[in-house]
Design a protein around this motif. Structure first.
Motif, PDB file in Angstrom:
ATOM      1  N   UNK A  60      84.622  87.847   2.677  1.00  0.00           N
ATOM      2  CA  UNK A  60      85.936  87.572   2.093  1.00  0.00           C
ATOM      3  C   UNK A  60      85.869  86.148   1.560  1.00  0.00           C
ATOM      4  N   UNK A  61      85.829  86.024   0.256  1.00  0.00           N
ATOM      5  CA  UNK A  61      85.695  84.728  -0.406  1.00  0.00           C
ATOM      6  C   UNK A  61      87.058  84.237  -0.860  1.00  0.00           C
ATOM      7  N   UNK A  62      87.303  82.961  -0.645  1.00  0.00           N
ATOM      8  CA  UNK A  62      88.607  82.371  -0.916  1.00  0.00           C
ATOM      9  C   UNK A  62      88.542  81.373  -2.064  1.00  0.00           C
ATOM     10  N   UNK A  63      89.686  81.192  -2.690  1.00  0.00           N
ATOM     11  CA  UNK A  63      89.809  80.179  -3.730  1.00  0.00           C
ATOM     12  C   UNK A  63      91.170  79.509  -3.645  1.00  0.00           C
ATOM     13  N   UNK A  64      91.292  78.414  -4.368  1.00  0.00           N
ATOM     14  CA  UNK A  64      92.572  77.707  -4.496  1.00  0.00           C
ATOM     15  C   UNK A  64      93.225  78.258  -5.753  1.00  0.00           C
ATOM     16  N   UNK A  65      94.405  78.853  -5.607  1.00  0.00           N
ATOM     17  CA  UNK A  65      95.043  79.521  -6.740  1.00  0.00           C
ATOM     18  C   UNK A  65      96.401  78.909  -7.075  1.00  0.00           C
ATOM     19  N   UNK A  66      96.740  79.030  -8.362  1.00  0.00           N
ATOM     20  CA  UNK A  66      98.035  78.585  -8.869  1.00  0.00           C
ATOM     21  C   UNK A  66      98.470  79.553  -9.961  1.00  0.00           C
ATOM     22  N   UNK A  67      99.737  79.494 -10.314  1.00  0.00           N
ATOM     23  CA  UNK A  67     100.198  80.268 -11.461  1.00  0.00           C
ATOM     24  C   UNK A  67      99.696  79.572 -12.725  1.00  0.00           C
ATOM     25  N   UNK A  68      99.665  80.280 -13.809  1.00  0.00           N
ATOM     26  CA  UNK A  68      99.144  79.708 -15.052  1.00  0.00           C
ATOM     27  C   UNK A  68     100.007  78.557 -15.571  1.00  0.00           C
ATOM     28  N   UNK A  69     101.256  78.501 -15.155  1.00  0.00           N
ATOM     29  CA  UNK A  69     102.124  77.405 -15.618  1.00  0.00           C
ATOM     30  C   UNK A  69     102.301  76.284 -14.592  1.00  0.00           C
ATOM     31  N   UNK A  70     101.457  76.269 -13.557  1.00  0.00           N
ATOM     32  CA  UNK A  70     101.524  75.213 -12.547  1.00  0.00           C
ATOM     33  C   UNK A  70     101.071  73.885 -13.142  1.00  0.00           C
ATOM     34  N   UNK A  71     101.783  72.835 -12.793  1.00  0.00           N
ATOM     35  CA  UNK A  71     101.392  71.481 -13.203  1.00  0.00           C
ATOM     36  C   UNK A  71     101.383  70.572 -11.985  1.00  0.00           C
ATOM     37  N   UNK A  72     100.295  69.822 -11.851  1.00  0.00           N
ATOM     38  CA  UNK A  72     100.260  68.806 -10.801  1.00  0.00           C
ATOM     39  C   UNK A  72     100.493  67.458 -11.465  1.00  0.00           C
ATOM     40  N   UNK A  73     100.944  66.525 -10.690  1.00  0.00           N
ATOM     41  CA  UNK A  73     101.268  65.210 -11.243  1.00  0.00           C
ATOM     42  C   UNK A  73     100.411  64.146 -10.572  1.00  0.00           C
ATOM     43  N   UNK A  74      99.772  63.297 -11.365  1.00  0.00           N
ATOM     44  CA  UNK A  74      98.962  62.220 -10.791  1.00  0.00           C
ATOM     45  C   UNK A  74      99.802  61.349  -9.852  1.00  0.00           C
ATOM     46  N   UNK A  75      99.160  60.843  -8.839  1.00  0.00           N
ATOM     47  CA  UNK A  75      99.799  59.953  -7.857  1.00  0.00           C
ATOM     48  C   UNK A  75     100.918  60.622  -7.064  1.00  0.00           C
ATOM     49  N   UNK A  76     100.964  61.932  -7.081  1.00  0.00           N
ATOM     50  CA  UNK A  76     101.932  62.690  -6.283  1.00  0.00           C
ATOM     51  C   UNK A  76     101.152  63.589  -5.329  1.00  0.00           C
ATOM     52  N   UNK A 137      96.988  87.328 -12.797  1.00  0.00           N
ATOM     53  CA  UNK A 137      97.583  86.253 -13.602  1.00  0.00           C
ATOM     54  C   UNK A 137      97.468  84.879 -12.933  1.00  0.00           C
ATOM     55  N   UNK A 138      96.891  84.824 -11.736  1.00  0.00           N
ATOM     56  CA  UNK A 138      96.667  83.540 -11.076  1.00  0.00           C
ATOM     57  C   UNK A 138      95.417  82.879 -11.636  1.00  0.00           C
ATOM     58  N   UNK A 139      95.381  81.559 -11.531  1.00  0.00           N
ATOM     59  CA  UNK A 139      94.253  80.768 -12.006  1.00  0.00           C
ATOM     60  C   UNK A 139      93.601  80.089 -10.805  1.00  0.00           C
ATOM     61  N   UNK A 140      92.280  80.182 -10.712  1.00  0.00           N
ATOM     62  CA  UNK A 140      91.549  79.483  -9.652  1.00  0.00           C
ATOM     63  C   UNK A 140      91.381  78.047 -10.129  1.00  0.00           C
ATOM     64  N   UNK A 141      91.875  77.079  -9.351  1.00  0.00           N
ATOM     65  CA  UNK A 141      91.990  75.700  -9.841  1.00  0.00           C
ATOM     66  C   UNK A 141      91.166  74.676  -9.069  1.00  0.00           C
ATOM     67  N   UNK A 142      90.251  75.122  -8.228  1.00  0.00           N
ATOM     68  CA  UNK A 142      89.505  74.164  -7.411  1.00  0.00           C
ATOM     69  C   UNK A 142      88.725  73.165  -8.266  1.00  0.00           C
ATOM     70  N   UNK A 143      88.096  73.623  -9.321  1.00  0.00           N
ATOM     71  CA  UNK A 143      87.332  72.721 -10.192  1.00  0.00           C
ATOM     72  C   UNK A 143      88.228  71.746 -10.928  1.00  0.00           C
ATOM     73  N   UNK A 144      89.322  72.247 -11.437  1.00  0.00           N
ATOM     74  CA  UNK A 144      90.262  71.411 -12.218  1.00  0.00           C
ATOM     75  C   UNK A 144      90.846  70.282 -11.377  1.00  0.00           C
ATOM     76  N   UNK A 145      91.112  70.573 -10.093  1.00  0.00           N
ATOM     77  CA  UNK A 145      91.753  69.566  -9.229  1.00  0.00           C
ATOM     78  C   UNK A 145      90.789  68.953  -8.223  1.00  0.00           C
TER      79      UNK A 145
END
Length: 183
Positions: A60-76, A137-145
């Protein structure tokens, strides 16, 4: 419970339509305890230890997922959606983020996968999910973040039954997992 369940139920019914199939959804720890106490004939759990008993059905392989419209904010702090504290996956998420020195804030804690998926879908947070259960429709975001890698665990079948009929059921479950995850 994942996409394999409908195939398992269908195949078990075709083997013997008079069987009672009872599905109990709890944390793996609780289910395994019930099995060890003799309250359940067979269980499928995530195994996070090195026990040699049981039959490994698949990783069972796991990932960090977000919706396609998720936005993270620097310094938050990274907004995190999590399962309740009694779930091993919940502890894994916070442990990995702490070890990586990534500041986060739990903005949602829910009991059950549908609630977690709803929170992630809303765009308010990210969360850990098995790849097999993450909506398309989820996006795996481990690399991006630059998020830490999540160790995989094994999905394991434990059965206390050894008669011919029970062995056939176990073989059917193993076959379904192989078809679902190795084809």
């Amino acid at each position: 419970m994942g996409p394999e369940v409908s195939s398992i139920l269908s195949q078990l019914n075709s083997l013997d339509s008079v069987n009672l199939i009872e599905v109990n959804i709890q944390t793996s720890e609780i289910i395994l305890q019930e099995f060890n106490e003799g309250n359940l004939d067979a269980v499928i759990v995530r195994s996070t230890d090195d026990r040699r008993e049981g039959t490994i059905l698949s990783p069972d392989n796991f990932g960090w997922f977000a919706s396609s419209d998720f936005s993270s904010f620097p310094n938050q702090p990274l907004p995190l959606a999590n399962l309740s504290a009694d779930c091993a996956t919940s502890g894994q998420a916070t442990k990995l983020l702490n070890q990586a020195g990534i500041e986060y804030k739990e903005v949602f804690v829910g009991g059950g996968l549908p609630a977690l998926i709803s929170a992630i879908s809303s765009g308010i947070a990210i969360g850990i999910l098995p790849y097999r259960l993450a909506p398309s429709h989820f996006v795996e975001i481990s690399g991006k973040l630059s998020l830490p890698e999540i160790p995989s665990v094994n999905i394991v079948l434990h059965s206390a039954l050894s008669d011919r009929k029970s062995r056939k059921i176990s073989q059917t479950i193993e076959k379904i997992y192989k078809e679902q995850f190795f084809n």
